[in-house]
Design a protein around this motif. Sequence first.
Motif, PDB file in Angstrom:
ATOM      1  N   ALA A 376      35.172  36.388 -45.815  1.00  0.00           N
ATOM      2  CA  ALA A 376      36.017  37.512 -46.230  1.00  0.00           C
ATOM      3  C   ALA A 376      37.163  37.705 -45.244  1.00  0.00           C
ATOM      4  CB  ALA A 376      35.183  38.783 -46.341  1.00  0.00           C
ATOM      5  N   GLY A 377      36.879  37.534 -43.953  1.00  0.00           N
ATOM      6  CA  GLY A 377      37.943  37.606 -42.957  1.00  0.00           C
ATOM      7  C   GLY A 377      38.972  36.519 -43.149  1.00  0.00           C
ATOM      8  N   LEU A 378      38.520  35.308 -43.461  1.00  0.00           N
ATOM      9  CA  LEU A 378      39.446  34.207 -43.735  1.00  0.00           C
ATOM     10  C   LEU A 378      40.318  34.508 -44.942  1.00  0.00           C
ATOM     11  CD1 LEU A 378      37.056  31.159 -43.212  1.00  0.00           C
ATOM     12  CD2 LEU A 378      39.153  31.588 -41.912  1.00  0.00           C
ATOM     13  N   ALA A 379      39.691  35.028 -45.990  1.00  0.00           N
ATOM     14  CA  ALA A 379      40.433  35.283 -47.232  1.00  0.00           C
ATOM     15  C   ALA A 379      41.527  36.326 -47.042  1.00  0.00           C
ATOM     16  CB  ALA A 379      39.467  35.726 -48.324  1.00  0.00           C
ATOM     17  N   SER A 380      41.297  37.290 -46.154  1.00  0.00           N
ATOM     18  CA  SER A 380      42.267  38.364 -45.950  1.00  0.00           C
ATOM     19  C   SER A 380      43.207  38.111 -44.779  1.00  0.00           C
ATOM     20  CB  SER A 380      41.531  39.691 -45.727  1.00  0.00           C
ATOM     21  OG  SER A 380      40.800  39.657 -44.515  1.00  0.00           O
ATOM     22  N   GLY A 381      42.986  36.988 -44.063  1.00  0.00           N
ATOM     23  CA  GLY A 381      43.800  36.735 -42.884  1.00  0.00           C
ATOM     24  C   GLY A 381      43.610  37.797 -41.818  1.00  0.00           C
ATOM     25  N   ALA A 382      42.393  38.258 -41.643  1.00  0.00           N
ATOM     26  CA  ALA A 382      42.104  39.365 -40.732  1.00  0.00           C
ATOM     27  C   ALA A 382      42.436  39.003 -39.290  1.00  0.00           C
ATOM     28  CB  ALA A 382      40.633  39.754 -40.839  1.00  0.00           C
ATOM     29  N   ARG A 383      42.757  40.003 -38.510  1.00  0.00           N
ATOM     30  CA  ARG A 383      43.070  39.812 -37.097  1.00  0.00           C
ATOM     31  C   ARG A 383      42.178  40.727 -36.259  1.00  0.00           C
ATOM     32  NH1 ARG A 383      44.191  35.760 -38.492  1.00  0.00           N
ATOM     33  NH2 ARG A 383      46.208  34.727 -38.693  1.00  0.00           N
ATOM     34  N   LEU A 384      41.882  40.290 -35.068  1.00  0.00           N
ATOM     35  CA  LEU A 384      41.002  41.037 -34.179  1.00  0.00           C
ATOM     36  C   LEU A 384      41.753  42.121 -33.421  1.00  0.00           C
ATOM     37  CD1 LEU A 384      38.977  38.057 -32.693  1.00  0.00           C
ATOM     38  CD2 LEU A 384      37.980  39.966 -33.964  1.00  0.00           C
ATOM     39  N   PRO A 385      41.102  43.224 -33.145  1.00  0.00           N
ATOM     40  CA  PRO A 385      41.680  44.194 -32.211  1.00  0.00           C
ATOM     41  C   PRO A 385      41.603  43.636 -30.797  1.00  0.00           C
ATOM     42  CG  PRO A 385      39.446  44.826 -32.766  1.00  0.00           C
ATOM     43  CD  PRO A 385      39.769  43.631 -33.630  1.00  0.00           C
ATOM     44  N   ASP A 386      42.124  44.371 -29.846  1.00  0.00           N
ATOM     45  CA  ASP A 386      42.040  43.920 -28.464  1.00  0.00           C
ATOM     46  C   ASP A 386      40.581  43.798 -28.046  1.00  0.00           C
ATOM     47  OD1 ASP A 386      44.782  43.894 -28.218  1.00  0.00           O
ATOM     48  OD2 ASP A 386      44.891  45.919 -27.376  1.00  0.00           O
ATOM     49  N   PRO A 387      40.251  42.776 -27.244  1.00  0.00           N
ATOM     50  CA  PRO A 387      38.877  42.666 -26.762  1.00  0.00           C
ATOM     51  C   PRO A 387      38.539  43.813 -25.822  1.00  0.00           C
ATOM     52  CG  PRO A 387      40.288  41.094 -25.613  1.00  0.00           C
ATOM     53  CD  PRO A 387      41.123  41.711 -26.701  1.00  0.00           C
ATOM     54  N   VAL A 388      37.272  44.165 -25.777  1.00  0.00           N
ATOM     55  CA  VAL A 388      36.796  45.208 -24.876  1.00  0.00           C
ATOM     56  C   VAL A 388      36.230  44.538 -23.632  1.00  0.00           C
ATOM     57  CG1 VAL A 388      35.104  47.068 -24.587  1.00  0.00           C
ATOM     58  CG2 VAL A 388      36.374  46.838 -26.733  1.00  0.00           C
ATOM     59  N   GLU A 389      36.697  44.962 -22.472  1.00  0.00           N
ATOM     60  CA  GLU A 389      36.353  44.280 -21.228  1.00  0.00           C
ATOM     61  C   GLU A 389      35.411  45.090 -20.350  1.00  0.00           C
ATOM     62  OE1 GLU A 389      40.190  43.483 -19.591  1.00  0.00           O
ATOM     63  OE2 GLU A 389      40.587  41.809 -20.962  1.00  0.00           O
ATOM     64  N   VAL A 390      34.871  46.173 -20.888  1.00  0.00           N
ATOM     65  CA  VAL A 390      33.922  46.997 -20.144  1.00  0.00           C
ATOM     66  C   VAL A 390      32.723  47.272 -21.041  1.00  0.00           C
ATOM     67  CG1 VAL A 390      35.751  48.088 -18.789  1.00  0.00           C
ATOM     68  CG2 VAL A 390      34.986  49.170 -20.922  1.00  0.00           C
ATOM     69  N   ASP A 391      31.700  47.877 -20.446  1.00  0.00           N
ATOM     70  CA  ASP A 391      30.569  48.360 -21.231  1.00  0.00           C
ATOM     71  C   ASP A 391      31.038  49.586 -22.010  1.00  0.00           C
ATOM     72  OD1 ASP A 391      28.288  49.531 -22.233  1.00  0.00           O
ATOM     73  OD2 ASP A 391      27.289  49.761 -20.290  1.00  0.00           O
ATOM     74  N   PRO A 392      31.086  49.521 -23.350  1.00  0.00           N
ATOM     75  CA  PRO A 392      31.553  50.689 -24.106  1.00  0.00           C
ATOM     76  C   PRO A 392      30.725  51.932 -23.828  1.00  0.00           C
ATOM     77  CG  PRO A 392      31.420  48.763 -25.522  1.00  0.00           C
ATOM     78  CD  PRO A 392      30.750  48.398 -24.232  1.00  0.00           C
ATOM     79  N   GLY A 393      29.444  51.737 -23.485  1.00  0.00           N
ATOM     80  CA  GLY A 393      28.598  52.875 -23.188  1.00  0.00           C
ATOM     81  C   GLY A 393      28.991  53.611 -21.923  1.00  0.00           C
ATOM     82  N   SER A 394      29.804  52.968 -21.072  1.00  0.00           N
ATOM     83  CA  SER A 394      30.243  53.612 -19.834  1.00  0.00           C
ATOM     84  C   SER A 394      31.440  54.526 -20.059  1.00  0.00           C
ATOM     85  CB  SER A 394      30.598  52.551 -18.788  1.00  0.00           C
ATOM     86  OG  SER A 394      31.781  51.831 -19.168  1.00  0.00           O
ATOM     87  N   LEU A 395      32.045  54.467 -21.238  1.00  0.00           N
ATOM     88  CA  LEU A 395      33.200  55.298 -21.550  1.00  0.00           C
ATOM     89  C   LEU A 395      32.748  56.651 -22.091  1.00  0.00           C
ATOM     90  CD1 LEU A 395      35.390  52.627 -23.398  1.00  0.00           C
ATOM     91  CD2 LEU A 395      35.503  53.269 -20.978  1.00  0.00           C
TER      92      LEU A 395
END
Length: 464
Positions: A376-395
């Motif tokens: 489905a991502g291929l079919a829509s040409g989806a793009r990724l958001p910026d990668p997360v470089e920390v533990d999201p739980g620490s935010l």
Amino acid sequence: MRQEERDRRRAQAERSLDGLREAGVVGVVLPWVDTGGVTRVKSVPLQRLPAAAAWGVGMSPVFDAFLFDDSIVAGRFAGSAVGDLRLHPDLDRLTVLAAQPGWAWAPVDRYDQDGRPHVQDSRLLLRRLVDELAADGLTARTAVEVEWALGLADLPEGSEAGAFVPALTGPAYGMTRHVEVSDYARDLLTALTAEGVGVEQFHPEYAAGQLEVSVAAEDPVAAADTSVLVRHTIRAVSARHRFRASFSPKVLAEGVGNGGHVHLSLWRDGANLMSGGDGPAGLTPDGEAFVAGLLAHLPGLLAVGAPTVASYLRLVPSHWAGAFAVWGLENREAALRFVTGPAGSRQSAANVEVKCVDEAANPYLLLAGLLAAGRAGLASGARLPDPVEVDPGSLTDEGRRAAGIRALPSSLEEAVRAFEADDVLTGAYGEELSATIADVRRGEVAALVGCSPEEVATALRWVH
């Protein structure tokens, strides 16, 4: 299934008989994995294998609606006592079981009495999605990590029935633990090698008594088969050493659970689309679109990849379980950890690791869902958001909102609702199988309503 195909299968089985007899085989185990992720089996004496290959072995379709405790959900399309299916062994994967002398093993596809594919068969579903990917000129390489907690079979006096007493006492990842398990691990690696499993790593893991084995990447159907075979072999070796193996996502309520991480890469014309591109982390445009498709559909995918109430005791922040719908380069707190591999081997090694799933999942259903989401991502040409470089739980909550970071479902019911709202996933599984997945999940929720985390862990400890 046409008569020509039945004749071909019978002939293939007959050609295998002499070699199996020489190996001491007297019976063949025929496993399949039900909707709830439990491996069920029938078996046949060796002399009946040609007939089983041609005509299958009878089994009720009611198992599509079985729960963890062997009760049956009255589902919309499953759960009736009426009807019959035929289990047809795939003899291309016929394996002599090294840890169970006298037995061979062959995964099955399920057909109806007229030879039509069973609409709720997960292995046939996965094969269809692999074929659809191939029609687009693409192949996938996948591997499922296997983690398990090793407990004593002979419990100390005073222990409750079904209790978990770790068979190992050494520290996480410690050499002490490796020495404690040395003979057991030797026998396990020997058995897996004899069965043709490409083992890449074995090591002690974090939780009490926990171990892990990593295997080589394969075609998705083969990878799902291998995950079933590896766990079958672990159980057999464990029993011979007077141990019990638990693959539950939460063996002890207060402990770290077992994951069932999936490694996945996408290929075209011999080139790995996860490497060598100009996109983030070296992704090609198609590689990025595929990973973006996985990320977009993770909430609904949890209904198949984290399919038990116990799964959500494991899927908590800051436990390397991937509780947030983010991706990141070598970020073990991301639901999608992107792995480039070491310099010099990235073209072959780059892959994405799906960390938010566990071994209660039916691997065929899970890999089918991952392929559907990626396509489905291929079919829509989806793009990724910026990668997360920390533990999201620490935010802070505000920090996560500002970064667009969302938590994955925190309960099985929430995951089921996300699944039912996901047209890509329900479309890939089809009306009947999608309904049965939801019905079985809600059946488990109802069966465990009001239970404490300790009671949930106890109920599911030895099921998967």
